[in-house]
Design a protein around this motif. Structure first.
Motif, short mmCIF file in Angstrom:
data_model
loop_
_atom_site.label_atom_id
_atom_site.label_comp_id
_atom_site.label_asym_id
_atom_site.label_seq_id
_atom_site.Cartn_x
_atom_site.Cartn_y
_atom_site.Cartn_z
N TYR A 58 0.83 -1.21 0.00
CA TYR A 58 0.00 0.00 0.00
C TYR A 58 0.86 1.26 0.00
CZ TYR A 58 -4.05 -2.94 0.84
OH TYR A 58 -5.04 -3.87 0.72
N MET A 64 -2.28 5.56 1.18
CA MET A 64 -1.83 5.81 2.55
C MET A 64 -2.87 5.49 3.61
SD MET A 64 1.18 6.37 1.89
CE MET A 64 1.81 6.75 3.50
N SER A 65 -4.15 5.64 3.33
CA SER A 65 -5.14 5.30 4.36
C SER A 65 -5.15 3.79 4.62
CB SER A 65 -6.53 5.81 3.99
OG SER A 65 -6.97 5.19 2.81
N ARG A 66 -5.00 3.01 3.56
CA ARG A 66 -4.92 1.55 3.74
C ARG A 66 -3.61 1.17 4.42
NH1 ARG A 66 -7.42 -1.34 -1.64
NH2 ARG A 66 -9.46 -0.38 -1.50
N TYR A 67 -2.53 1.86 4.06
CA TYR A 67 -1.24 1.64 4.71
C TYR A 67 -1.37 1.82 6.22
CZ TYR A 67 3.63 2.64 6.05
OH TYR A 67 4.85 2.65 6.66
N LEU A 68 -2.03 2.90 6.62
CA LEU A 68 -2.23 3.17 8.05
C LEU A 68 -3.10 2.10 8.69
CD1 LEU A 68 -1.86 5.05 10.49
CD2 LEU A 68 -3.90 6.27 9.71
N ASP A 69 -4.19 1.73 8.05
CA ASP A 69 -5.09 0.72 8.61
C ASP A 69 -4.38 -0.62 8.82
OD1 ASP A 69 -7.16 2.56 8.59
OD2 ASP A 69 -8.04 1.81 6.71
N LYS A 72 -1.84 -0.45 11.63
CA LYS A 72 -2.52 -0.52 12.94
C LYS A 72 -2.98 -1.95 13.25
CE LYS A 72 -4.08 4.25 13.35
NZ LYS A 72 -5.26 5.14 13.39
N TYR A 94 4.11 7.28 7.81
CA TYR A 94 2.76 7.77 7.52
C TYR A 94 2.63 9.25 7.92
CZ TYR A 94 -2.15 8.80 7.87
OH TYR A 94 -3.36 9.42 7.74
N TYR A 95 3.07 9.58 9.13
CA TYR A 95 2.94 10.97 9.58
C TYR A 95 3.83 11.91 8.78
CZ TYR A 95 -0.05 9.60 13.41
OH TYR A 95 -1.11 9.13 14.14
N SER A 98 2.18 12.61 5.66
CA SER A 98 0.99 13.43 5.92
C SER A 98 1.37 14.83 6.38
CB SER A 98 0.12 12.77 6.99
OG SER A 98 -0.30 11.51 6.58
#
Length: 168
Positions: A58, A64-69, A72, A94-95, A98
């Motif tokens: 991802y 990036m939203s899938r990467y974060l999910d 986690k 990620y941060y 962002s």
């Protein structure tokens, strides 16, 4: 006793699946690797390497939203100092992507607390140099590079020829 051969077979197939997926990532076939990592997680839904590999896919696909999910989700299976460090490096990436440099610095620092790596050190140095260079250039909120709607300052780190932004 009767299940032992079946369990060994399933574990072996999952291992081969993960190794094959890593080769797909190296060949930059991220969509194919994504599908394969998802299959590996169906075989073994608690495999940390499959979660982190999927997160890498991802990352390279710029999702990036899938990467974060997925990062986690991987947290639940981190059980060593090294895997906790990797989790925090993923969160730091990620941060940083962002444009939240404060959170990125905190994550890379936590990563080094769990398990010291050159990767985290280089990212921390990059953040420090970029922010220092932006300050030295005198870039302020009045400059055209400032996006007031998001409180973000864009700057270019000359020494690395990378453009980044920082949240003020």
């Amino acid at each position: 006793r009767e299940l032992a051969p079946l369990i060994e077979s399933a574990v072996g197939q999952n291992y081969l699946c993960v190794v094959g997926n890593q080769k797909q990532v190296k060949l930059q076939k991220y969509k194919r690797a994504e599908d394969a990592y998802k299959k590996a997680l169906c075989w073994n839904p608690v495999d940390l390497d499959s979660y982190l590999g999927l997160a890498e896919c991802y990352k390279y696909l710029n999702m990036m939203s899938r990467y974060l999910d997925v990062t986690k989700q991987a947290y639940r299976f981190c059980c060593t100092r090294a895997t906790m460090a990797r989790y925090y490096r993923n969160m730091g990436f990620y941060y940083l992507s962002s444009y939240n440099t404060d959170m990125a610095k905190a994550c890379y620092t936590y990563s080094n607390i769990y398990y010291h790596t050159d990767n985290a050190d280089s990212e921390l140095n990059y953040i420090e140099n970029a922010l220092k260079e932006a300050k030295d250039k005198g870039v302020t909120k009045d400059d055209k590079e400032y996006d007031a709607s998001n409180n973000i300052l864009k700057y270019t780190l000359e020494s690395e020829k990378r453009t980044r932004t920082a949240r003020l």
